[in-house]
Scaffold this active site. Structure first.
Site, short mmCIF file in Angstrom:
data_model
loop_
_atom_site.label_atom_id
_atom_site.label_comp_id
_atom_site.label_asym_id
_atom_site.label_seq_id
_atom_site.Cartn_x
_atom_site.Cartn_y
_atom_site.Cartn_z
N PHE A 9 42.26 45.20 48.12
CA PHE A 9 42.32 45.26 46.46
C PHE A 9 41.59 46.56 45.92
CE2 PHE A 9 38.46 42.83 46.19
CZ PHE A 9 38.06 43.34 45.26
N LYS A 21 51.23 47.46 54.00
CA LYS A 21 51.11 46.31 53.46
C LYS A 21 49.83 46.34 52.56
CE LYS A 21 49.19 42.55 53.34
NZ LYS A 21 48.63 42.22 51.89
N SER A 58 37.88 43.20 54.45
CA SER A 58 36.52 42.71 54.81
C SER A 58 36.47 42.59 56.49
CB SER A 58 36.62 41.35 54.13
OG SER A 58 37.69 40.53 54.89
N CYS A 65 33.30 49.68 48.66
CA CYS A 65 32.98 49.68 50.06
C CYS A 65 31.64 50.58 50.09
CB CYS A 65 33.88 49.81 51.14
SG CYS A 65 34.35 51.53 51.14
N GLU A 72 27.73 40.34 51.75
CA GLU A 72 28.21 41.43 50.93
C GLU A 72 28.84 40.99 49.65
OE1 GLU A 72 32.32 42.94 52.15
OE2 GLU A 72 31.68 44.78 51.23
P1 NAD Z 1 40.60 41.36 52.79
O1 NAD Z 1 40.10 41.60 54.11
O2 NAD Z 1 40.62 40.23 51.84
O3 NAD Z 1 41.92 41.95 52.47
C1 NAD Z 1 42.29 43.17 52.92
C2 NAD Z 1 43.96 42.89 53.45
O4 NAD Z 1 43.97 41.94 54.56
C3 NAD Z 1 44.69 42.35 52.50
O5 NAD Z 1 46.08 43.34 52.44
C4 NAD Z 1 45.22 41.04 52.63
O6 NAD Z 1 46.36 40.61 52.21
C5 NAD Z 1 44.94 40.99 54.09
N1 NAD Z 1 44.45 39.61 54.53
C6 NAD Z 1 43.85 38.80 54.05
N2 NAD Z 1 43.35 37.75 54.73
C7 NAD Z 1 43.98 37.82 55.80
C8 NAD Z 1 44.11 36.92 56.62
N3 NAD Z 1 43.62 35.80 57.05
N4 NAD Z 1 44.73 37.35 57.77
C9 NAD Z 1 45.48 38.54 57.70
N5 NAD Z 1 45.58 39.56 56.88
C10 NAD Z 1 44.64 39.09 55.56
O7 NAD Z 1 39.69 42.44 51.76
P2 NAD Z 1 39.84 42.53 50.26
O8 NAD Z 1 39.18 41.56 49.47
O9 NAD Z 1 41.31 43.15 49.80
O10 NAD Z 1 39.07 44.08 49.99
C11 NAD Z 1 37.68 43.91 50.10
C12 NAD Z 1 36.85 44.42 51.29
O11 NAD Z 1 37.53 45.38 51.83
C13 NAD Z 1 35.42 44.17 51.18
O12 NAD Z 1 34.87 43.69 52.11
C14 NAD Z 1 34.94 45.81 51.29
O13 NAD Z 1 33.59 46.22 51.69
C15 NAD Z 1 36.23 46.27 52.34
N6 NAD Z 1 36.59 47.64 52.13
C16 NAD Z 1 36.17 48.50 53.15
C17 NAD Z 1 36.49 49.86 53.06
C18 NAD Z 1 35.93 50.81 54.12
O14 NAD Z 1 36.25 51.71 54.37
N7 NAD Z 1 34.80 50.07 55.10
C19 NAD Z 1 37.15 50.35 51.97
C20 NAD Z 1 37.59 49.29 50.93
C21 NAD Z 1 37.24 48.06 51.15
#
Ligand code: NAD
Length: 502
Positions: free
Chosen positions: A159, A183, A236, A291, A387
């Protein structure tokens, strides 16, 4: 599982994008999209079923042969057109981000601009796809390598960067000749649909870029789909690990970028004012939902007291408010639940000091939390180990450089880190010692420029390729090595021996 939303008239439906047009979801499941600055629901996004994901994959599969056959000259020309459109409409894209994510408009424009740099890098795709050539490897035999696309590839995005992170994926994926299924995060999905419309306007053929919205059902359908050859994921750490393990167990190529806990070390010789400005900017920018945000300041030696004072002094000046208001510097968090979870870290650890409590003074409407400063954090405390992903900056105090580096190296995450010092020798030693993928020297958010690649170490990345830049081109291509000889009847003979080069 997200409840079916009974959408009132003012709530805008947000559909999928398949084969060059909007595709109304038929699964009967949707998710709510909010304006986090007001707390109001503004959209209801379709959640894809397995069949709808398949429809997007079939569209991408059908589009693939013609897309991969398009000359590099034409693909580059298209990328120049995409570049122009994204540049021209960057503010429109940014408005979607501010309305659904909450980040302030200037920051949202910054996000689009950093994504645009990746598109600009991809305009050079003819050069980027050049292979190697060896003439006369053996007598009359030449050997050369070529890069070819993988086929239908998919991206699953978080997000916090609803435009830039998808650009990190689709731009190199399309430029290298793949077709794509995105997605995006279900929390702020509109920018992806606007991007799809822009790509169509630029002349990208139908089916080359598709968007399916949704939750775990859609992601699992992507991970299971036999026609998807590679998956890029950013999100995440627990989900990154799951996506990597599932995708690779199905024989797919996968790069899965996870969470972070970025430490900024401040040495006693640092310029304290500059370090405090950097900590406030990198800790509270985008409400800490980056991130690469600095979440821990590691104060070495006697720098701690004046540094904490300098950070504390700056906090009341950070203007918190609706991101569409040009005077706001920090917007709300993404959802009410997330805001409450982040606020729960304030005062939760025994021994930690709450220097500034962001629950005081945040706007009442929406999902706001004002900048928070916690001192005396140590590993083992929740606010240190987790985090938090919000405007909560932690300070930990250590006596030496060695202790500071040990903290970074022992942390399970290894995304970004920074050191603030005037000593070039120590800074150089830090870059040698530290276990993280992206390092800043007096730079708090060292997101690499588009012609390098972005990625962390340890639990911040699963897979062996970083994202965008040269490693992005590697990720989305497979190499083929051709050994060739042209018929020369004068030298032709039967020879059953193993081919020799000498
Ligand atoms: P998230 O892991 O909750 O969601 C990411 C994606 O995974 C979304 O599209 C979501 O719909 C999907 N998803 C969520 N739960 C799932 C499940 N159980 N099974 C399959 N797919 C699932 O992350 P978020 O809250 O959207 O974003 C924040 C996180 O992203 C933070 O941890 C941040 O550090 C990380 N992030 C990392 C980077 C990087 O480059 N390392 C960059 C941006 C964000």
């Amino acid at each position: 599982m997200t409840d079916v939303v009974d959408a009132p008239a003012a709530v805008k439906p947000i559909n999928h994008w398949i084969s060059g047009s909007r595709y109304e979801g038929r699964s009967g499941r949707t998710g709510p999209v909010f304006n986090p600055a007001t707390g109001e629901q503004t959209g209801a996004v379709d959640f894809a079923s397995v069949e709808e994901v398949d429809a997007a994959v079939q569209a991408a599969k059908q589009a693939f042969p013609a897309w991969r056959a398009l000359s590099l000259a034409k693909r580059a020309e298209l990328f120049f057109a995409i570049r122009e459109l994204v540049h021209e409409r960057r503010e429109e894209i940014a408005k979607f981000l501010t309305r659904e994510h909450g980040k302030v408009l200037s920051d949202a424009i910054g996000e689009v601009t950093r994504g645009l740099e990746v598109i600009e890098f991809c305009c050079g795709i003819p050069t980027l796809l050049k292979g190697g050539m060896t003439e006369q490897a053996s007598t009359g035999i030449d050997v050369y390598s070529i890069r070819q696309p993988l086929g239908v590839v998919a991206g699953v995005t978080p997000f916090n960067f609803p435009a830039m992170v998808p650009m990190w994926m689709w731009a190199p994926a399309l430029a290298t000749g793949n077709t794509f299924v995105l997605k995006p995060s279900e929390k702020d999905p509109s920018a992806s649909i606007y991007t799809a419309e822009l790509l169509k306007e630029a002349g990208v053929p139908d089916g080359v870029f598709n968007v399916v919205h949704g939750d775990k059902v859609a992601v699992d359908a992507i991970l299971e789909h036999p026609d998807i050859t590679a998956v890029s994921f950013v999100g995440s750490t627990p989900i990154a690990r799951y996506v990597y393990e599932t995708a690779t167990s199905k024989g797919k190529r996968c790069q899965a970028l996870g969470g972070a806990k970025n430490h900024m070390i401040v040495l006693p010789d640092a310029d304290i004012e500059m370090a405090a400005d950097a900590a406030v900017s990198a800790g509270y920018g985008s409400a800490g939902e980056r991130c690469m945000a600095v979440s821990m300041v590691v104060a070495v030696g006697d720098v701690a007291d004046p540094l904490v004072d300098a950070i504390k002094e700056r906090i009341p000046n950070v203007k918190v408010g609706d991101g569409m208001d040009s005077s706001s510097e920090m917007g709300p968090l993404i959802t009410r639940e997330h805001r409450d979870k982040v606020a729960g870290y304030i005062g939760s650890d025994e021994g930690a000091t709450v220097v500034v409590d962001g629950r005081d003074g945040a706007p009442d409407d929406g999902f706001f939390l004002a900048p928070t400063l916690l001192d005396d954090l140590r590993p083992g405390m929740k606010a240190y180990d987790d985090e938090i992903f919000g405007p909560v900056l932690g300070v930990t105090r250590v006596a030496t450089y060695d202790e500071a580096v040990r903290l970074v190296n022992e942390n399970p995450y290894g995304n970004g880190t920074a050191i603030f010092t005037r000593d070039g020798g120590v800074a150089r030693q830090f870059q040698f010692d530290v276990q993280a993928g992206m390092v800043g020297i007096n730079v708090p958010i060292p997101v690499p420029v588009a012609y390098y690649s972005f990625g962390g170490w340890k639990s911040s990345l699963f897979g062996d390729r970083h994202i965008y830049g040269p490693e992005g081109i590697d990720f989305y291509t497979q190499t083929k090595v051709v050994t060739s000889r042209w018929p020369d009847p004068a030298t032709s003979k039967v020879d059953l021996g193993f081919p020799q080069t000498r």
